[in-house]
Design a protein around this motif. Structure first.
Motif, short mmCIF file in Angstrom:
data_model
loop_
_atom_site.label_atom_id
_atom_site.label_comp_id
_atom_site.label_asym_id
_atom_site.label_seq_id
_atom_site.Cartn_x
_atom_site.Cartn_y
_atom_site.Cartn_z
N ASP A 215 -15.81 -0.84 -14.67
CA ASP A 215 -15.42 -1.58 -15.89
C ASP A 215 -16.33 -2.79 -16.14
OD1 ASP A 215 -14.28 -2.61 -13.53
OD2 ASP A 215 -12.86 -3.81 -14.69
N ARG A 216 -17.07 -3.21 -15.13
CA ARG A 216 -18.05 -4.32 -15.26
C ARG A 216 -19.47 -3.76 -15.16
NH1 ARG A 216 -15.84 -8.62 -17.26
NH2 ARG A 216 -14.76 -6.91 -18.21
N LYS A 217 -19.63 -2.48 -15.37
CA LYS A 217 -20.94 -1.84 -15.20
C LYS A 217 -21.50 -2.10 -13.80
CE LYS A 217 -21.11 -0.30 -19.46
NZ LYS A 217 -21.08 1.10 -19.78
N ALA B 62 -21.34 -4.68 -12.00
CA ALA B 62 -21.93 -6.01 -11.77
C ALA B 62 -21.59 -6.44 -10.34
CB ALA B 62 -21.36 -7.01 -12.77
N SER C 10 -25.33 -3.39 -13.39
CA SER C 10 -25.79 -4.35 -14.40
C SER C 10 -26.28 -5.64 -13.76
CB SER C 10 -24.66 -4.65 -15.39
OG SER C 10 -23.56 -5.20 -14.70
N ASN D 80 -26.45 -8.96 -11.05
CA ASN D 80 -25.52 -9.99 -10.58
C ASN D 80 -24.45 -10.26 -11.63
OD1 ASN D 80 -25.96 -12.17 -8.13
ND2 ASN D 80 -24.54 -12.86 -9.72
N ASP D 81 -23.21 -10.44 -11.16
CA ASP D 81 -22.12 -10.78 -12.08
C ASP D 81 -22.43 -12.14 -12.71
OD1 ASP D 81 -19.60 -11.85 -13.09
OD2 ASP D 81 -18.71 -10.07 -12.14
N ILE D 82 -22.49 -12.16 -14.03
CA ILE D 82 -22.90 -13.39 -14.72
C ILE D 82 -21.82 -14.47 -14.60
CG2 ILE D 82 -23.53 -14.35 -16.98
CD1 ILE D 82 -25.23 -11.91 -17.42
N PHE E 166 -27.49 1.96 -16.38
CA PHE E 166 -28.23 0.70 -16.32
C PHE E 166 -28.59 0.30 -14.90
CE2 PHE E 166 -25.80 0.48 -20.27
CZ PHE E 166 -26.82 0.20 -21.16
N VAL F 200 -30.09 -3.24 -13.92
CA VAL F 200 -30.54 -4.52 -14.49
C VAL F 200 -30.71 -5.55 -13.37
CG1 VAL F 200 -30.03 -6.32 -16.20
CG2 VAL F 200 -29.21 -3.98 -16.58
N PHE G 62 -34.83 -11.90 -16.04
CA PHE G 62 -34.71 -13.21 -15.40
C PHE G 62 -35.14 -14.34 -16.34
CE2 PHE G 62 -35.66 -10.19 -11.83
CZ PHE G 62 -34.35 -10.10 -11.40
N LEU H 4 -32.86 -15.04 -19.21
CA LEU H 4 -31.65 -15.76 -18.78
C LEU H 4 -31.96 -17.17 -18.28
CD1 LEU H 4 -29.77 -12.91 -16.85
CD2 LEU H 4 -28.99 -14.03 -18.94
N PHE I 240 -23.71 -15.19 -22.95
CA PHE I 240 -23.27 -13.85 -22.52
C PHE I 240 -21.74 -13.81 -22.38
CE2 PHE I 240 -21.99 -10.72 -19.33
CZ PHE I 240 -22.59 -9.57 -19.83
N1 COA Z 1 -21.87 -9.68 -15.22
C1 COA Z 1 -20.60 -9.81 -15.67
N2 COA Z 1 -20.03 -8.95 -16.53
C2 COA Z 1 -20.77 -7.91 -16.94
C3 COA Z 1 -22.09 -7.71 -16.52
C4 COA Z 1 -22.64 -8.65 -15.62
N3 COA Z 1 -23.89 -8.54 -15.14
N4 COA Z 1 -22.57 -6.58 -17.11
C5 COA Z 1 -21.59 -6.10 -17.87
N5 COA Z 1 -20.50 -6.89 -17.77
C6 COA Z 1 -19.21 -6.71 -18.45
C7 COA Z 1 -19.36 -6.96 -19.95
O1 COA Z 1 -19.22 -8.35 -20.24
C8 COA Z 1 -18.22 -6.12 -20.49
O2 COA Z 1 -17.03 -6.84 -20.33
P1 COA Z 1 -15.84 -6.71 -21.44
O3 COA Z 1 -15.41 -5.27 -21.35
O4 COA Z 1 -14.83 -7.68 -20.94
O5 COA Z 1 -16.46 -7.07 -22.76
C9 COA Z 1 -18.18 -4.93 -19.54
O6 COA Z 1 -18.84 -5.34 -18.35
C10 COA Z 1 -18.90 -3.71 -20.07
O7 COA Z 1 -20.22 -4.10 -20.44
P2 COA Z 1 -20.82 -3.94 -21.93
O8 COA Z 1 -21.79 -5.07 -22.16
O9 COA Z 1 -19.71 -3.78 -22.90
O10 COA Z 1 -21.58 -2.55 -21.76
P3 COA Z 1 -22.85 -2.04 -22.59
O11 COA Z 1 -23.00 -0.61 -22.21
O12 COA Z 1 -22.73 -2.41 -24.02
O13 COA Z 1 -24.09 -2.88 -21.99
C11 COA Z 1 -25.44 -3.86 -20.26
C12 COA Z 1 -24.42 -2.76 -20.62
C13 COA Z 1 -25.68 -3.74 -18.76
C14 COA Z 1 -26.75 -3.64 -21.03
C15 COA Z 1 -24.86 -5.23 -20.63
O14 COA Z 1 -23.52 -5.33 -20.15
C16 COA Z 1 -25.64 -6.38 -20.08
O15 COA Z 1 -26.69 -6.74 -20.59
N6 COA Z 1 -25.13 -7.01 -19.00
C17 COA Z 1 -25.72 -8.15 -18.42
C18 COA Z 1 -26.88 -7.76 -17.52
C19 COA Z 1 -27.53 -8.96 -16.90
O16 COA Z 1 -28.12 -9.78 -17.59
N7 COA Z 1 -27.42 -9.08 -15.56
C20 COA Z 1 -27.96 -10.17 -14.82
C21 COA Z 1 -29.36 -9.84 -14.43
S1 COA Z 1 -30.17 -11.18 -13.60
#
Ligand code: COA
Length: 249
Positions: A23-25, A27, A63, A65-67, A104, A106, A131, A134, A246
């Motif tokens: 549910d958090r991809k 993370a 996806s 690290n958890d943001i 993904f 990421v 990186f 962000l 984000f």
């Molecule tokens: N940290 C915390 N929460 C995250 C996350 C992360 N890295 N990646 C995804 N989630 C959460 C989203 O906020 C979303 O939460 P919600 O359902 O409460 O809205 C849920 O997981 C599903 O993600 P969503 O963004 O709706 O999926 P998507 O298929 O549209 O996009 C990504 C997927 C991976 C492209 C996108 O979630 C994203 O860009 N995530 C951040 C990646 C990132 O920058 N990571 C850090 C790298 S240093």
């Protein structure tokens, strides 16, 4: 072992480690890192395990690290040492690691591939090293290893621009061995993990050690240096603004 990481023996000599927060991809929060570290340590300590298969649940690798954890680490002034502990564990593991990537991959989801011995990606997999976007800086030894495997121009493109790229580009950049049909990466990874598990284990371990020997010290040093800068960047105004944007979505 935490539920956010599942570790199970899926074939003779093969342990599958699954990042499991679909549910958090998938993370990676602190609990996930602790689960990954424990799973790698358990695989390393178990003589019956000869290969590690690393994947993510729900058609997604991770996806990154958890943001929320990034924002919390920034707010409390604490670092994310557990993420560094994971990078040190995966980069120094003695047993072969095969990654199966769908969806993904990421941030650390991409950089951890630099420490896997083999990696397979489904055709629709998407990679990204965001990186700089962000307000952060490279981690996981990527500032050293990516130029080595991808070339310096490609590494600058991927690490400085931080744009998403597809599976074919990931193969060109040396991040994965092969691009295969969407949904078949786990199957392909398992097949190679089984092959590795059936080979003479001492010879496999020695070959892995020799392949990594030339870069091991530089990788360890780079992970440490990057962690220092990353820790500072986490608290920067640029990063905090990016996390807030984000988390507001
Ligand atoms: N940290 C915390 N929460 C995250 C996350 C992360 N890295 N990646 C995804 N989630 C959460 C989203 O906020 C979303 O939460 P919600 O359902 O409460 O809205 C849920 O997981 C599903 O993600 P969503 O963004 O709706 O999926 P998507 O298929 O549209 O996009 C990504 C997927 C991976 C492209 C996108 O979630 C994203 O860009 N995530 C951040 C990646 C990132 O920058 N990571 C850090 C790298 S240093």
């Amino acid at each position: 072992m935490s539920e956010s990481v599942i570790s199970e023996t899926v074939a003779a000599g093969v342990v599958q480690i699954t990042m499991n927060r679909p549910d958090r991809k998938n993370a990676l929060d602190r609990t996930s890192y602790a689960g990954l570290i424990a799973a790698i340590a358990a695989a390393e300590a178990d003589a019956s395990i000869r290969a590690i298969l690393l994947t993510g649940a729900g058609g997604c690798f991770t996806s990154g690290n958890d943001i929320k954890d990034f924002a919390a680490a920034a707010a409390t002034g604490q670092g994310l040492t557990i993420a560094i502990d994971f990078l040190n564990a995966i980069s120094t593991a003695k047993k072969p690691i095969v990654a199966a990537v769908e969806g993904f991959a990421v941030g650390i989801g991409t950089t951890m591939l630099l420490h896997c011995d083999l990696a397979f990606a489904g055709r629709t997999a998407t990679f990204r090293l965001p990186f700089v976007t962000l307000g952060l800086s490279p981690e996981g030894g990527s500032s050293y290893l990516l130029p080595l495997v991808a070339g310096s121009k490609k590494a600058a493109e991927l690490l400085m621009l931080g744009e998403p790229f597809g599976a074919e580009a990931a193969e060109d950049a040396g991040l994965v061995n092969a691009v295969i049909e969407e949904g078949t990466a786990l199957e392909a990874g398992l097949a190679k993990a089984k092959t590795l598990a059936a080979l003479p284990p001492e010879s496999v371990a020695l070959t892995k050690m020799l392949l990594k020997r030339g870069s091991a010290q530089a990788v360890a040093e780079t992970i440490g240096t990057e962690a220092h800068h990353f820790g500072e960047r986490l608290r920067s105004a640029e990063a905090m603004a990016a996390f807030a944007a984000f988390l507001k979505k």
